[in-house]
Design a protein around this motif. Structure first.
Motif, PDB file in Angstrom:
ATOM      1  N   MET A 110       0.835  -1.209   0.000  1.00 56.30           N
ATOM      2  CA  MET A 110       0.000   0.000   0.000  1.00 56.30           C
ATOM      3  C   MET A 110       0.864   1.251   0.000  1.00 56.30           C
ATOM      4  N   LEU A 111       1.957   1.216   0.747  1.00 54.15           N
ATOM      5  CA  LEU A 111       2.860   2.363   0.814  1.00 54.15           C
ATOM      6  C   LEU A 111       3.527   2.601  -0.541  1.00 54.15           C
ATOM      7  N   ALA A 112       3.951   1.527  -1.192  1.00 55.99           N
ATOM      8  CA  ALA A 112       4.592   1.651  -2.500  1.00 55.99           C
ATOM      9  C   ALA A 112       3.620   2.215  -3.529  1.00 55.99           C
ATOM     10  N   GLN A 113       2.348   1.928  -3.347  1.00 60.15           N
ATOM     11  CA  GLN A 113       1.336   2.434  -4.275  1.00 60.15           C
ATOM     12  C   GLN A 113       1.100   3.919  -4.085  1.00 60.15           C
ATOM     13  N   GLY A 114       1.566   4.465  -2.954  1.00 53.87           N
ATOM     14  CA  GLY A 114       1.407   5.893  -2.702  1.00 53.87           C
ATOM     15  C   GLY A 114       0.343   6.234  -1.692  1.00 53.87           C
ATOM     16  N   MET A 115      -0.191   5.235  -0.981  1.00 61.07           N
ATOM     17  CA  MET A 115      -1.218   5.507   0.021  1.00 61.07           C
ATOM     18  C   MET A 115      -0.604   6.201   1.233  1.00 61.07           C
ATOM     19  N   SER A 116      -1.387   7.075   1.849  1.00 62.18           N
ATOM     20  CA  SER A 116      -0.962   7.737   3.079  1.00 62.18           C
ATOM     21  C   SER A 116      -1.012   6.754   4.239  1.00 62.18           C
ATOM     22  N   GLY A 117      -0.390   7.143   5.356  1.00 57.33           N
ATOM     23  CA  GLY A 117      -0.462   6.301   6.545  1.00 57.33           C
ATOM     24  C   GLY A 117      -1.890   6.120   7.016  1.00 57.33           C
ATOM     25  N   ALA A 118      -2.687   7.200   6.973  1.00 57.59           N
ATOM     26  CA  ALA A 118      -4.084   7.111   7.413  1.00 57.59           C
ATOM     27  C   ALA A 118      -4.893   6.186   6.511  1.00 57.59           C
ATOM     28  N   ARG A 119      -4.617   6.220   5.195  1.00 56.39           N
ATOM     29  CA  ARG A 119      -5.345   5.338   4.278  1.00 56.39           C
ATOM     30  C   ARG A 119      -4.999   3.877   4.575  1.00 56.39           C
ATOM     31  N   ILE A 120      -3.720   3.601   4.830  1.00 56.74           N
ATOM     32  CA  ILE A 120      -3.317   2.230   5.157  1.00 56.74           C
ATOM     33  C   ILE A 120      -4.000   1.788   6.447  1.00 56.74           C
ATOM     34  N   ALA A 121      -4.005   2.673   7.458  1.00 56.70           N
ATOM     35  CA  ALA A 121      -4.645   2.343   8.734  1.00 56.70           C
ATOM     36  C   ALA A 121      -6.135   2.101   8.551  1.00 56.70           C
ATOM     37  N   ASP A 122      -6.795   2.949   7.754  1.00 56.05           N
ATOM     38  CA  ASP A 122      -8.233   2.780   7.532  1.00 56.05           C
ATOM     39  C   ASP A 122      -8.546   1.494   6.775  1.00 56.05           C
ATOM     40  N   ASN A 123      -7.660   1.105   5.869  1.00 60.18           N
ATOM     41  CA  ASN A 123      -7.870  -0.164   5.171  1.00 60.18           C
ATOM     42  C   ASN A 123      -7.942  -1.318   6.163  1.00 60.18           C
ATOM     43  N   TRP A 124      -7.108  -1.278   7.177  1.00 59.81           N
ATOM     44  CA  TRP A 124      -7.149  -2.325   8.209  1.00 59.81           C
ATOM     45  C   TRP A 124      -8.346  -2.158   9.128  1.00 59.81           C
ATOM     46  N   ARG A 125      -8.680  -0.916   9.485  1.00 60.60           N
ATOM     47  CA  ARG A 125      -9.836  -0.683  10.355  1.00 60.60           C
ATOM     48  C   ARG A 125     -11.118  -1.212   9.719  1.00 60.60           C
ATOM     49  N   ASN A 126     -11.225  -1.048   8.405  1.00 64.46           N
ATOM     50  CA  ASN A 126     -12.459  -1.419   7.703  1.00 64.46           C
ATOM     51  C   ASN A 126     -12.466  -2.854   7.203  1.00 64.46           C
TER      52      ASN A 126
END
Length: 506
Positions: A47-63
């Motif tokens: 996700m990070l390599a794709q350019g996602m922010s830290g919050a987006r990565i965290a939300d992906n796990w939250r959801n």
């Protein structure tokens, strides 16, 4: 100084890692020259390599609904002891990868200097994969844990999870010039051996992962000591290690609770903010992540605890025993409400300030209304097998002097059958004034003692549980009670059922 971020493995415990990334990347604005990931950490790196922010990565796990990724390998299960694996990664590919929005073309085009680790079983070698080579098959191979998931075969080669060789390829980061290693580590290193196939399997994982990790840390320490003596050292330059480590109350693989997954992410946020403050790293934004819930449900219950205190005493047991002799009886009657169940179950503090009721103590003037209260349910300590339930009540005595009752229930699996006593015994202190936790150590104590829940009072308490869901349905109220119940019994599992499975799966 070249800085490498090490996203160590840990199964789905790396949900904690995602919470740390929200803080380190977005709130602290940290930049890294290189990122390495192994085992479960590769999810966050993709996700990070794709350019996602830290919050987006965290939300992906939250959801993430963890049940969406489960798919049994039915054709193999009938082979019993000769089965290739218990599960497949097909539903993970179909639902989780797509739900996270993974885009393989964007990952391959990433400008990030990054390294994914996978073990080539055919050649018996660790392979380091850069984003330009990444594919869905390779990402699946990076987490294909033998016996649980089948190996992935690519171009005639057999690939599996790298965890038995490395769960954090620090040598690769050093080889690429890292002077600083920022490590997020969630694999448990506690001295606890449990019996059974599942426990044994993951204890072997811990043996390999922690053993290799400690070995490289020792080499770094010896390298730095040699350089301090004026010698060259193994790596030819000093290497700094900045580690954020946590023993997380989430099983590596077996978890069916979205609430627990979201709580783990939020724990990562909480611990990372605390870590940054301790390290002197400023944060630009520390607002809690927004929680979206279609129906705001609440759960309320009533609790009575009774016991004895002694004024002028600071020891709980002596306060109880002497108070019993002197008949300095104290009790409270509280109604505790979780105004938003969704927030309550996902917040690691599991706290509410919606506490009403009264305290009764003749020595303080009789029955006295609680002006303000706070309650925390099963707060994890550094060891998630040890938890506390916390109480803080503000009231005034009969002549108007402010008093604070602060107490805790100590939930820990000691020898013998102690679940009942742990969850029904409250160690209390009375403090002068209305005192917050940060000021307790400098505040004069008025007294100490112990309160307990009697069996009949406990049975009555069970009948007081109520759920409300304004604008919702009966099903919403039932769901709220169920989520609260799963939280309660899941936390008890973490302490008293960990011999079966290290963390509550529901």
């Amino acid at each position: 100084m070249k800085r490498s971020l090490i996203l160590a493995g840990g199964g789905i415990k790396v949900a904690f890692q995602a919470g740390v990334l929200q803080v380190w990347l977005d709130e602290a604005g940290l930049k890294f020259d290189h990122v390495d990931a192994a085992s479960g950490g590769v999810f966050n790196l993709a996700m990070l390599a794709q350019g996602m922010s830290g919050a987006r990565i965290a939300d992906n796990w939250r959801n993430l609904n963890p049940r969406a990724g489960i798919s049994f390998d039915v054709s193999e299960l009938i082979k019993l002891g000769y089965a290739e694996s218990l599960f497949t990664l097909e539903n993970f590919r179909r639902h989780v990868f797509t739900g996270w929005g993974l885009d393989w073309d964007r990952i391959r085009a990433s400008p990030l200097e990054a390294t994914f680790n996978v073990f080539n079983f055919s050649s018996k070698e660790l392979e380091v994969i850069e984003p330009a080579q990444m594919s869905e098959d390779l990402l699946a191979a990076c987490v294909s844990l033998p016996m649980w998931f089948p190996p992935v075969r690519i171009n005639g080669q057999t690939y599996i999870d790298s965890v038995f060789i490395t769960d954090a390829n620090i040598e690769e980061a050093i080889r690429r010039g890292a002077d600083e290693l920022w490590v997020i580590w969630t694999v448990s290193d506690k001295d606890e051996w449990n019996d059974g196939f599942v426990a044994n399997y993951f204890q072997i994982i811990e043996t390999s992962a922690v053993g290799h990790y400690r070995a490289i840390l020792k080499r770094i320490r010896l390298n730095n000591e040699a350089i301090d003596r004026g010698e060259r050292g193994e790596f030819g330059r000093p290497i700094a290690v900045r580690e954020l480590k946590a023993d997380v109350a989430l099983h590596y693989l077996i978890n069916f609770s979205q609430d627990r997954l979201a709580e783990t992410v939020n724990l990562g946020v909480e611990r990372a903010r605390q870590w940054c403050r301790e390290q002197g790293i400023p944060l630009n934004h520390t607002a809690p992540a927004p929680v979206e819930t279609p129906v705001r449900s609440s759960v309320a219950f009533t609790e009575e605890m009774k016991g004895y205190v002694t004024f002028g005493e600071t020891d709980f047991d002596r306060g109880y025993q002497q108070g019993r002799k002197d008949d300095t009886f104290l009790m409270f009657h509280l109604t505790i409400s979780t105004a938003d169940v969704d927030r309550f179950v996902k917040d690691p503090a599991h706290d509410t300030d919606d506490v009403t009721g009264w305290v009764r103590c003749d020595a303080l003037g009789g029955q006295l209304p609680v002006q303000k209260g706070r309650f925390n349910l099963f707060v994890d300590q550094q060891d998630p097998a040890f938890k506390k339930m916390l109480y803080r009540l503000f009231f005034r005595d009969s002549v108007g002097n402010p008093v604070t009752l602060t107490g805790f229930k100590r939930v820990k699996d000691d020898p013998g059958h102690d679940l009942w006593s742990d969850t029904t015994t409250l160690y209390v202190r009375l403090l002068k004034g209305h005192v917050q936790e940060v000021d307790e150590k400098t505040t004069p104590e008025l007294g100490a003692g112990i309160l307990v829940i009697q069996p009949l009072d406990f049975l009555r308490q069970l009948t007081t549980f109520r759920a409300e869901a304004p604008g919702g349905t009966v099903g919403d109220r039932v769901s709220a009670l169920a989520r609260f119940g799963r939280l309660f019994f899941g936390k008890l599992w973490d302490t008293y059922g960990r011999r079966i499975l290290s963390s509550g799966p529901f």
